[in-house]
Design a protein around this motif. Structure first.
Motif, PDB file in Angstrom:
ATOM      1  N   ALA A  11       0.820  -1.211   0.000  1.00 58.51           N
ATOM      2  CA  ALA A  11       0.000   0.000   0.000  1.00 58.51           C
ATOM      3  C   ALA A  11       0.856   1.265   0.000  1.00 58.51           C
ATOM      4  N   GLU A  12       2.104   1.143   0.472  1.00 52.96           N
ATOM      5  CA  GLU A  12       2.966   2.322   0.557  1.00 52.96           C
ATOM      6  C   GLU A  12       3.995   2.370  -0.559  1.00 52.96           C
ATOM      7  N   ALA A  13       4.010   1.366  -1.390  1.00 52.13           N
ATOM      8  CA  ALA A  13       5.032   1.298  -2.437  1.00 52.13           C
ATOM      9  C   ALA A  13       4.394   1.507  -3.805  1.00 52.13           C
ATOM     10  N   PRO A  14       4.688   2.650  -4.418  1.00 53.68           N
ATOM     11  CA  PRO A  14       4.089   2.910  -5.735  1.00 53.68           C
ATOM     12  C   PRO A  14       4.395   1.800  -6.748  1.00 53.68           C
ATOM     13  N   LEU A  15       5.556   1.210  -6.636  1.00 54.35           N
ATOM     14  CA  LEU A  15       5.927   0.187  -7.614  1.00 54.35           C
ATOM     15  C   LEU A  15       5.147  -1.112  -7.429  1.00 54.35           C
ATOM     16  N   ALA A  16       4.597  -1.306  -6.260  1.00 54.79           N
ATOM     17  CA  ALA A  16       3.885  -2.568  -6.016  1.00 54.79           C
ATOM     18  C   ALA A  16       2.665  -2.675  -6.920  1.00 54.79           C
ATOM     19  N   ALA A  17       1.956  -1.592  -7.117  1.00 62.45           N
ATOM     20  CA  ALA A  17       0.782  -1.615  -7.988  1.00 62.45           C
ATOM     21  C   ALA A  17       1.197  -1.846  -9.436  1.00 62.45           C
ATOM     22  N   ALA A  18       2.280  -1.162  -9.841  1.00 59.69           N
ATOM     23  CA  ALA A  18       2.777  -1.352 -11.208  1.00 59.69           C
ATOM     24  C   ALA A  18       3.192  -2.801 -11.424  1.00 59.69           C
ATOM     25  N   TRP A  19       3.758  -3.392 -10.390  1.00 57.03           N
ATOM     26  CA  TRP A  19       4.184  -4.786 -10.511  1.00 57.03           C
ATOM     27  C   TRP A  19       2.985  -5.717 -10.678  1.00 57.03           C
ATOM     28  N   ALA A  20       1.943  -5.462  -9.938  1.00 55.37           N
ATOM     29  CA  ALA A  20       0.761  -6.322 -10.041  1.00 55.37           C
ATOM     30  C   ALA A  20       0.234  -6.329 -11.478  1.00 55.37           C
ATOM     31  N   THR A  21       0.207  -5.146 -12.080  1.00 55.86           N
ATOM     32  CA  THR A  21      -0.250  -5.046 -13.471  1.00 55.86           C
ATOM     33  C   THR A  21       0.693  -5.796 -14.411  1.00 55.86           C
ATOM     34  N   ALA A  22       1.979  -5.581 -14.207  1.00 53.93           N
ATOM     35  CA  ALA A  22       2.971  -6.206 -15.087  1.00 53.93           C
ATOM     36  C   ALA A  22       2.920  -7.724 -14.974  1.00 53.93           C
ATOM     37  N   LEU A  23       2.832  -8.208 -13.772  1.00 52.84           N
ATOM     38  CA  LEU A  23       2.828  -9.654 -13.579  1.00 52.84           C
ATOM     39  C   LEU A  23       1.579 -10.278 -14.200  1.00 52.84           C
ATOM     40  N   GLU A  24       0.455  -9.607 -14.024  1.00 59.00           N
ATOM     41  CA  GLU A  24      -0.781 -10.122 -14.623  1.00 59.00           C
ATOM     42  C   GLU A  24      -0.623 -10.228 -16.134  1.00 59.00           C
ATOM     43  N   GLY A  25      -0.094  -9.172 -16.759  1.00 61.68           N
ATOM     44  CA  GLY A  25       0.094  -9.193 -18.213  1.00 61.68           C
ATOM     45  C   GLY A  25       1.124 -10.226 -18.635  1.00 61.68           C
ATOM     46  N   TYR A  26       2.167 -10.321 -17.883  1.00 56.46           N
ATOM     47  CA  TYR A  26       3.234 -11.280 -18.198  1.00 56.46           C
ATOM     48  C   TYR A  26       2.686 -12.705 -18.185  1.00 56.46           C
ATOM     49  N   GLN A  27       2.015 -13.020 -17.122  1.00 58.17           N
ATOM     50  CA  GLN A  27       1.509 -14.373 -16.954  1.00 58.17           C
ATOM     51  C   GLN A  27       0.451 -14.702 -18.021  1.00 58.17           C
ATOM     52  N   ARG A  28      -0.464 -13.784 -18.226  1.00 58.89           N
ATOM     53  CA  ARG A  28      -1.539 -14.017 -19.198  1.00 58.89           C
ATOM     54  C   ARG A  28      -0.954 -14.228 -20.593  1.00 58.89           C
ATOM     55  N   THR A  36      15.636   4.501   2.801  1.00 59.29           N
ATOM     56  CA  THR A  36      15.620   3.060   3.002  1.00 59.29           C
ATOM     57  C   THR A  36      14.418   2.432   2.310  1.00 59.29           C
ATOM     58  N   GLY A  37      13.275   3.108   2.419  1.00 55.29           N
ATOM     59  CA  GLY A  37      12.067   2.581   1.787  1.00 55.29           C
ATOM     60  C   GLY A  37      12.174   2.564   0.277  1.00 55.29           C
ATOM     61  N   VAL A  38      12.662   3.653  -0.270  1.00 56.89           N
ATOM     62  CA  VAL A  38      12.803   3.751  -1.728  1.00 56.89           C
ATOM     63  C   VAL A  38      13.754   2.681  -2.251  1.00 56.89           C
ATOM     64  N   LEU A  39      14.884   2.552  -1.591  1.00 58.96           N
ATOM     65  CA  LEU A  39      15.857   1.557  -2.044  1.00 58.96           C
ATOM     66  C   LEU A  39      15.335   0.142  -1.826  1.00 58.96           C
ATOM     67  N   GLY A  40      14.570  -0.038  -0.766  1.00 52.01           N
ATOM     68  CA  GLY A  40      13.968  -1.356  -0.539  1.00 52.01           C
ATOM     69  C   GLY A  40      13.004  -1.713  -1.660  1.00 52.01           C
ATOM     70  N   ASP A  41      12.202  -0.729  -2.065  1.00 52.71           N
ATOM     71  CA  ASP A  41      11.286  -0.967  -3.179  1.00 52.71           C
ATOM     72  C   ASP A  41      12.055  -1.296  -4.458  1.00 52.71           C
ATOM     73  N   LEU A  42      13.121  -0.558  -4.654  1.00 54.46           N
ATOM     74  CA  LEU A  42      13.896  -0.726  -5.878  1.00 54.46           C
ATOM     75  C   LEU A  42      14.552  -2.104  -5.934  1.00 54.46           C
ATOM     76  N   VAL A  43      15.138  -2.484  -4.841  1.00 55.91           N
ATOM     77  CA  VAL A  43      15.776  -3.803  -4.779  1.00 55.91           C
ATOM     78  C   VAL A  43      14.728  -4.900  -4.994  1.00 55.91           C
ATOM     79  N   GLU A  44      13.544  -4.670  -4.443  1.00 55.44           N
ATOM     80  CA  GLU A  44      12.478  -5.639  -4.626  1.00 55.44           C
ATOM     81  C   GLU A  44      12.041  -5.698  -6.094  1.00 55.44           C
ATOM     82  N   ALA A  45      11.966  -4.545  -6.727  1.00 59.31           N
ATOM     83  CA  ALA A  45      11.595  -4.508  -8.145  1.00 59.31           C
ATOM     84  C   ALA A  45      12.590  -5.307  -8.974  1.00 59.31           C
ATOM     85  N   VAL A  46      13.856  -5.142  -8.672  1.00 61.46           N
ATOM     86  CA  VAL A  46      14.887  -5.867  -9.415  1.00 61.46           C
ATOM     87  C   VAL A  46      14.765  -7.369  -9.167  1.00 61.46           C
ATOM     88  N   ARG A  47      14.505  -7.744  -7.953  1.00 62.85           N
ATOM     89  CA  ARG A  47      14.331  -9.169  -7.638  1.00 62.85           C
ATOM     90  C   ARG A  47      13.175  -9.752  -8.450  1.00 62.85           C
TER      91      ARG A  47
END
Length: 551
Positions: A399-416, A468-479
């Motif tokens: 809820a606090e990570a802007p990239l998390a929502a973008a990831w949900a969309t990307a993963l849905e499209g990727y998988q489909r 710390t939060g921003v970098l945590g999100d970024l590292v997670e995005a890369v993972r």
RNA sequence: GGCUGGGUAGCUCAGUGGUAGAGCAAGCGGCUCAUAAUCGCUAGGUCACAGGUUCGAAUCCUGUCCCAGCUACCA
């Protein structure tokens, strides 16, 4: 593990007459991605590739070189297995039509068709080239001096008649149409299905399924009197001839599942979930093959996917004789196996033809892999390592990570897209997210946050938290991206995870490890996510000099 | 020849009745963590051609040109 869903997929087996070009391997690369995706999802996956080694042409090529056929075929097949290795293709079995179990499968299918009353003795008539054997009418030219074969224009062709066994394909038109009607998506893309429907409706002729003019093939198991052609010493009566192409080549798909030797395996893996084939052999896979299976009382595969071709500049078909093919070894040498796989599947839609070139590959590699993805990995790990002293920051809550929502969309499209075989679209979905992550870096400017965190003023603590939060999100995005793209780039993924300080839980072929969808949830690294240190950043996909070209 | 699909920015393509879009390539600017990278902005199209329907057409209709696929025994 009988509970796991199973997924059985195959490619067409290759005709080992030459070193394979990248256009030949395209199908295998795409299928390998699908296989790896299913393995990583946790499916009991079986993936089959191989070679189709019987034909008069193979026998003649060997003879022309004065070599023993088997020894010749071994050397040719080696070209294919090593090309697959180079491209990190990981079949569960590389099937060869010269394998003993395949011979048994092929003969059993002939027996079953015969038992069903679909095999009868007839005459095959056609133009015969003394240098090459029977020739299809479509391969010949009509000249004022009679029919000529393009390979031997000075040779007069003869009209010959040969005793032949036939398969009653004509009897299956209605049953095929009924199957198409009941399974409207069994041949894809749609326009390929429609071509076959038109063909069936125009009427089907019986096909010949044996040859007696050459002997490099599987012995035809039935003698003229309807009895077995096997002799008491276990050899086969050469008078019976050999099985001709389709009752040999197409059978590989069931041999690879365990037919007829291993009924347990066969029951587990058949019917195949997916046959991936090229458009040139569509008819054989979606008309002849299903009729053969119906005749034998075996279920039909769930889906046949007909892909297009890599074309050279100008839209020409690639081939060795035209001299316009891309050598997979050159491409792997320049882009790496992962890069070669990525650009091939990104540049060529899996349902259409596309023109490709060395330049288009290099451009795509640099834009997507070096600049967008590779650089994202590198800048993320460098910043996190530098600003946080190597401790791996945790991602913020979704809820606090802007990239998390973008990831949900990307993963849905990727998988489909991946599940529906639109492999190029699957990658596009993932790369939308790579773009979002790069924009996120610009928006948040971690370098500015790091400076503010060290300022020692009132805002420093807040800046530290945000950094710390921003970098945590970024590292997670890369993972997440790195793991998701593993089916396409199987050796880059573990290296990227290693730089992030994560273990890579999958084997080299994608088996083992937890279901990938669990790991692909935001913050879903599991126990490994809780703490850890970053590895050393090192460019994964170095930018290429545009001048780099083979020769 | 017949049937089907297509011709949109330099390149690859999306867009099926309502002021022409994306990515790449190009130019300009910003930033500096990074692989001369990245972010932003700009430029660039008589939507194959000619008619027609409509208040309005890339989008519907007709015709023409061009390209691709299918039109059975090759592995």
């Amino acid at each position: 593990m009988p509970d796991r869903p199973r997924f059985y997929l195959t490619t067409a087996i290759a005709y080992p007459n030459n070193k394979p070009g990248l256009h030949t391997l395209y199908e295998v690369i795409g299928a390998d991605v699908v296989a790896r995706w299913h393995r990583m999802k946790g499916d009991d996956t079986r993936f089959l590739t191989g070679t189709d080694e019987h034909s008069v042409n193979i026998a003649e090529s060997a003879a022309a070189q004065g070599r023993d056929i088997r020894e010749y075929v071994e050397s040719m097949v080696e070209l294919f297995t090593s090309a697959e290795d180079e491209l990190l293709i990981a079949p569960d079995r590389f099937i060869r039509t010269t394998d003993p179990d395949h011979r048994r499968a092929s003969q059993e299918m002939v027996r079953r068709a015969y038992a069903s009353g679909d095999v009868y003795l007839g005459k095959y008539e056609g133009w015969y080239c003394p240098n090459e054997g029977f020739k299809a009418l479509s391969d010949l030219h009509e000249t004022p001096d009679g029919m000529r074969c393009p390979n031997h224009p000075n040779v007069t062709l003869q009209w010959l008649t040969e005793r032949n066994w036939f398969f009653r394909l004509s009897a299956y038109a209605d049953r095929l149409l009924a199957h198409y009607a009941a399974h409207p998506h069994w041949v894809q893309p749609e326009y390929r299905k429609n071509e076959m429907l038109a063909f069936i409706r125009a009427g089907l002729e019986d096909i010949s399924i044996s040859r007696e003019t050459f002997h490099w093939g599987i012995p035809f198991p039935i003698a003229e009197n309807g009895e077995t052609s096997e002799r008491e010493d276990g050899s086969w009566d050469p008078e019976a001839g050999v099985i001709y192409v389709w009752f040999d080549a197409l059978i590989n798909y069931i041999t690879g599942a365990g037919f007829p030797d291993d009924p347990t395996s066969f029951a587990r893996y058949w019917p195949a979930d997916l046959h991936v084939i090229g458009k040139d052999i569509n008819r054989f896979h979606t008309i002849i093959w299903p009729a053969m299976l119906m005749s034998a009382g075996i279920d039909l595969p769930h889906k046949v996917w007909v892909h297009g071709w890599l074309l050279a500049a100008g839209g020409d078909r690639m081939s060795k004789s035209r001299g316009n093919m891309l050598d997979p070894s050159d491409v792997v040498k320049a882009l790496g196996a992962d890069g070669a796989r990525y650009v091939t599947l990104r540049e060529v839609p899996f349902d259409k033809d596309a023109e490709v070139s060395w330049d288009s590959f290099v451009r795509r590699y640099n834009a997507d892999l070096a600049n967008d993805y590779g650089n994202l990995v590198n800048r993320s790990i460098t910043m996190a390592g530098r600003y946080l002293d190597g401790a791996r920051p945790a991602p913020r809550a979704p809820a606090e990570a802007p990239l998390a929502a973008a990831w949900a969309t990307a993963l849905e499209g990727y998988q489909r897209n991946l599940e529906s075989l639109l492999l190029h679209e699957a990658l596009a979905s993932l790369w939308d997210f790579v773009g979002a992550a790069n924009r996120f870096v610009e928006t948040e400017a971690p370098w500015a946050l790091a400076k503010a965190a060290k300022a020692g003023d009132a805002g420093a603590a807040a800046a530290e938290v945000r950094l710390t939060g921003v970098l945590g999100d970024l590292v997670e995005a890369v993972r997440l991206v790195s793991l998701a793209v593993a089916p396409f780039m199987p050796s880059i993924a573990p290296r990227a995870l290693d730089q992030l300080g994560y273990p890579y839980p999958y084997a080299a072929d994608g088996n083992g490890g937890p279901p990938i969808l669990d790991l692909l949830a935001w913050g879903g690294a599991g126990g490994a996510a809780e703490s850890g240190r970053l590895g050393t950043p090192s460019p994964l996909l170095p930018r290429l000099d545009v001048e780099t070209a083979p020769d």
